[in-house]
Each structure stands twice: as structure tokens, then as C-alpha cells.
Design a protein around this motif. Sequence first.
Motif, PDB file in Angstrom:
ATOM      1  N   LYS A 169       0.709  -4.798   7.076  1.00 52.66           N
ATOM      2  CA  LYS A 169       1.288  -3.775   6.197  1.00 52.66           C
ATOM      3  C   LYS A 169       1.929  -4.414   4.977  1.00 52.66           C
ATOM      4  CE  LYS A 169       2.387  -0.663  10.060  1.00 52.66           C
ATOM      5  NZ  LYS A 169       3.479  -0.180  10.945  1.00 52.66           N
ATOM      6  N   LYS A 170       2.736  -5.440   5.215  1.00 51.39           N
ATOM      7  CA  LYS A 170       3.446  -6.086   4.107  1.00 51.39           C
ATOM      8  C   LYS A 170       2.470  -6.747   3.138  1.00 51.39           C
ATOM      9  CE  LYS A 170       7.120  -7.448   1.924  1.00 51.39           C
ATOM     10  NZ  LYS A 170       8.095  -6.501   1.335  1.00 51.39           N
ATOM     11  N   ILE A 171       1.504  -7.483   3.673  1.00 51.50           N
ATOM     12  CA  ILE A 171       0.551  -8.187   2.810  1.00 51.50           C
ATOM     13  C   ILE A 171      -0.318  -7.197   2.047  1.00 51.50           C
ATOM     14  CG2 ILE A 171      -1.449  -9.746   2.820  1.00 51.50           C
ATOM     15  CD1 ILE A 171      -0.052 -11.121   5.278  1.00 51.50           C
ATOM     16  N   THR A 172      -0.693  -6.084   2.684  1.00 54.23           N
ATOM     17  CA  THR A 172      -1.490  -5.063   1.989  1.00 54.23           C
ATOM     18  C   THR A 172      -0.696  -4.442   0.851  1.00 54.23           C
ATOM     19  OG1 THR A 172      -2.706  -4.589   4.026  1.00 54.23           O
ATOM     20  CG2 THR A 172      -2.814  -2.934   2.297  1.00 54.23           C
ATOM     21  N   GLU A 173       0.590  -4.181   1.069  1.00 48.64           N
ATOM     22  CA  GLU A 173       1.445  -3.647   0.003  1.00 48.64           C
ATOM     23  C   GLU A 173       1.504  -4.618  -1.176  1.00 48.64           C
ATOM     24  OE1 GLU A 173       5.222  -3.016   1.795  1.00 48.64           O
ATOM     25  OE2 GLU A 173       4.543  -1.347   3.075  1.00 48.64           O
ATOM     26  N   LEU A 174       1.704  -5.900  -0.878  1.00 51.66           N
ATOM     27  CA  LEU A 174       1.776  -6.903  -1.942  1.00 51.66           C
ATOM     28  C   LEU A 174       0.431  -7.049  -2.650  1.00 51.66           C
ATOM     29  CD1 LEU A 174       3.860  -9.610  -0.047  1.00 51.66           C
ATOM     30  CD2 LEU A 174       4.674  -8.141  -1.907  1.00 51.66           C
ATOM     31  N   ALA A 175      -0.649  -6.999  -1.874  1.00 52.26           N
ATOM     32  CA  ALA A 175      -1.982  -7.138  -2.452  1.00 52.26           C
ATOM     33  C   ALA A 175      -2.300  -5.979  -3.385  1.00 52.26           C
ATOM     34  CB  ALA A 175      -3.031  -7.229  -1.347  1.00 52.26           C
ATOM     35  N   LYS A 176      -1.874  -4.787  -3.032  1.00 50.66           N
ATOM     36  CA  LYS A 176      -2.128  -3.617  -3.871  1.00 50.66           C
ATOM     37  C   LYS A 176      -1.534  -3.810  -5.266  1.00 50.66           C
ATOM     38  CE  LYS A 176      -1.669   1.418  -3.990  1.00 50.66           C
ATOM     39  NZ  LYS A 176      -1.136   2.625  -3.304  1.00 50.66           N
ATOM     40  N   GLN A 177      -0.380  -4.464  -5.319  1.00 48.81           N
ATOM     41  CA  GLN A 177       0.284  -4.715  -6.601  1.00 48.81           C
ATOM     42  C   GLN A 177      -0.308  -5.907  -7.344  1.00 48.81           C
ATOM     43  OE1 GLN A 177       4.412  -5.489  -5.717  1.00 48.81           O
ATOM     44  NE2 GLN A 177       4.563  -3.802  -4.260  1.00 48.81           N
ATOM     45  N   SER A 178      -0.849  -6.864  -6.600  1.00 45.31           N
ATOM     46  CA  SER A 178      -1.106  -8.177  -7.192  1.00 45.31           C
ATOM     47  C   SER A 178      -2.562  -8.602  -7.271  1.00 45.31           C
ATOM     48  CB  SER A 178      -0.331  -9.250  -6.399  1.00 45.31           C
ATOM     49  OG  SER A 178       1.056  -8.965  -6.432  1.00 45.31           O
ATOM     50  N   LEU A 179      -3.483  -7.803  -6.728  1.00 42.02           N
ATOM     51  CA  LEU A 179      -4.900  -8.140  -6.884  1.00 42.02           C
ATOM     52  C   LEU A 179      -5.381  -7.785  -8.288  1.00 42.02           C
ATOM     53  CD1 LEU A 179      -6.520  -6.992  -3.509  1.00 42.02           C
ATOM     54  CD2 LEU A 179      -6.473  -9.329  -4.408  1.00 42.02           C
ATOM     55  N   THR A 180      -6.283  -8.583  -8.815  1.00 42.16           N
ATOM     56  CA  THR A 180      -6.913  -8.252 -10.084  1.00 42.16           C
ATOM     57  C   THR A 180      -7.841  -7.050  -9.888  1.00 42.16           C
ATOM     58  OG1 THR A 180      -8.640  -9.865  -9.604  1.00 42.16           O
ATOM     59  CG2 THR A 180      -6.784 -10.619 -10.948  1.00 42.16           C
ATOM     60  N   ALA A 181      -8.392  -6.557 -10.986  1.00 41.99           N
ATOM     61  CA  ALA A 181      -9.165  -5.307 -10.947  1.00 41.99           C
ATOM     62  C   ALA A 181     -10.264  -5.307  -9.895  1.00 41.99           C
ATOM     63  CB  ALA A 181      -9.758  -5.024 -12.322  1.00 41.99           C
ATOM     64  N   GLN A 182     -10.990  -6.400  -9.775  1.00 40.15           N
ATOM     65  CA  GLN A 182     -12.066  -6.482  -8.794  1.00 40.15           C
ATOM     66  C   GLN A 182     -11.712  -7.429  -7.650  1.00 40.15           C
ATOM     67  OE1 GLN A 182     -15.913  -7.170 -10.516  1.00 40.15           O
ATOM     68  NE2 GLN A 182     -15.914  -5.235 -11.609  1.00 40.15           N
ATOM     69  N   GLY A 183     -10.423  -7.650  -7.459  1.00 35.72           N
ATOM     70  CA  GLY A 183      -9.974  -8.574  -6.428  1.00 35.72           C
ATOM     71  C   GLY A 183     -10.218  -8.052  -5.021  1.00 35.72           C
ATOM     72  N   LEU A 184     -10.253  -8.966  -4.069  1.00 35.58           N
ATOM     73  CA  LEU A 184     -10.525  -8.624  -2.676  1.00 35.58           C
ATOM     74  C   LEU A 184      -9.448  -9.172  -1.745  1.00 35.58           C
ATOM     75  CD1 LEU A 184     -14.373  -9.339  -2.559  1.00 35.58           C
ATOM     76  CD2 LEU A 184     -13.273  -7.094  -2.552  1.00 35.58           C
ATOM     77  N   LEU A 185      -9.155  -8.389  -0.727  1.00 37.35           N
ATOM     78  CA  LEU A 185      -8.200  -8.755   0.312  1.00 37.35           C
ATOM     79  C   LEU A 185      -8.978  -9.045   1.591  1.00 37.35           C
ATOM     80  CD1 LEU A 185      -5.293  -8.886   1.555  1.00 37.35           C
ATOM     81  CD2 LEU A 185      -5.471  -6.401   1.881  1.00 37.35           C
TER      82      LEU A 185
END
Length: 290
Positions: free
Chosen positions: A227-243
Amino acid sequence: MKIKDLRINFKDSLSELYESEEILSFFYILSEKILGLKRVDVAMSMDVVITNDQLLHFINAKNRLINQDPIQYIIGDTEFYGLYFKVDQNVLIPRPETEELVDWIIKDYEHKKGERKLKILDIGTGSGCIAVSLAKNLPEAAVSAIDISEEALEIAMENAQYNDVKVNFIQTNILELDFLEERFDIIVSNPPYVRELEKQEIKPNVLDNEPHLALFVSDNDPLIFYKKITELAKQSLTAQGLLYFEINQYLGKETKKMIEKQGFESVIVRKDLYDNDRMIRASLIKKNDL
């Protein structure tokens, strides 16, 4: 003592704890480490007499195996994705399933080599196996890695240096972060995901030796890191970034649903070689837009 007598003694001493093939595997691993002999060389050297010092190393290793110490901790290193990594009780021993996750990422991006410099973040790096393997195989990428453990980061730094790659290591508690200071094209994590209720499934050599901080989560909130990493990723991934995540095999559907609720459009669950739900890739844009 001759090698053939040593092998017989080794098998007899461990036969009540391990299967015959596993004992032989331990013996050949130790033979390469202590004697400098590969398996084929051992077969041709059965009448060679080993030194007292070599015998002592075998005895110490055998005693640690009797105590259920993992062979990787005994010899001090392990192989992962074609590279060697130092390991001790401060880090998890890298698993083949994690190699599959690394391979997925590399195959997703290797065709994009030269287009631009990727920025990658590995959260909960441990031994550094993910971060170092990605840095080695995607050499144009700028790789950073986070871990809460100072001891783990020391091991990871050694592994980066040994494998001749540059990784920016950061000590922090990911659960206490409100945001990431940079944007990334790839965020990957193999966080703690084994529930307390699953402890009975864990072999003693893992349960009694590998760091619980890197293994276990509460039964009440098993997806806390996801949950925490997904929240951070939503803010910090580039436009076509992948988690990317390695996941608990029993919680694939729940993890996918949680990531989708955070706004990710394309969430793919992939099985490992043992046919267990083990990996997730998620994007903030629809798959056909990637």
C-alpha cells in the motif's frame, strides 16, 4: 583423510536431516569453496588426501548444516541472475522467484536501450540483488536502492562494488516517507510479505536464520508495504513508468485489487515457475498505451 572417505562421512552425518541429493549438493558446493574442485574434478580426485586445515573447514560447515544454517550463509555468497552476491544473516538469501522478477524488468526494457537514461528505484534492497542485477544488465540506467537496515546496506554496497556497478544506496524507513524526492521510470520492490500465520510453512533453516524484519508482516495488515509503495509510486512514476512487485502467492488477487484502487490502469499478475502468483507489473496508463 581421502576425499572419498570425507564424502561418506559427510553423507552419514547429515542423512537424518537432509535428502541424499541435497547432501551431495552441499558437499560439492563446499568442495568448490574449500578445495577449489568442481563437481567433475571431485569425481576424479577421490583418492586425494585433504589437509587438516581443509578437513577442519568441512567439519565446521557440517556442524553448521546440522544446526540448520543455510549453505549460502556458510560459504558466504550465492549466485543470482548470473552474478555473485555476498550474503550473511543481515540479508535474505536471493531466491529464483526474484530472478524471474528481474528478468521480467530487463526484458521489458532491454529493447529501449539507448533511447534515454532510465531511473530505477529498488525498495527494500537487502543484499542488493535486484538493484545490482538491473544496473549490470541495464548499464545506462541510474539505479537507487532503499533499505531500513544499515547492516544490509553495507552488504549491498559490497555487492555493487564486487559486480562493478554504481548504485545510489539510501538508508530510510519506507513506511515513514511521505514522498520520494525524485521521479522514476521503474519502481521495484520485494518487500516483507510472509504472514505470521504462514510461519509453519517456513523451513527451519530459513525461520531460524534469515532476518525476520525482511520476511514477516502482521496478519492484520499483510499488504502494509505494498500500500505504502503503491501510494509513493503513484506520485513518483514518470508518465510511462512501471511498478513491479514480488508478492505473496496467496494474496495475488488482493494485491492486484489494492493497486487498482490506487488508480493504476494496467495491473498484471504473473506466475512463477512453480505456478504460484508471484509477480505484479502495474502502470498508470492502459496497457495498449505503453
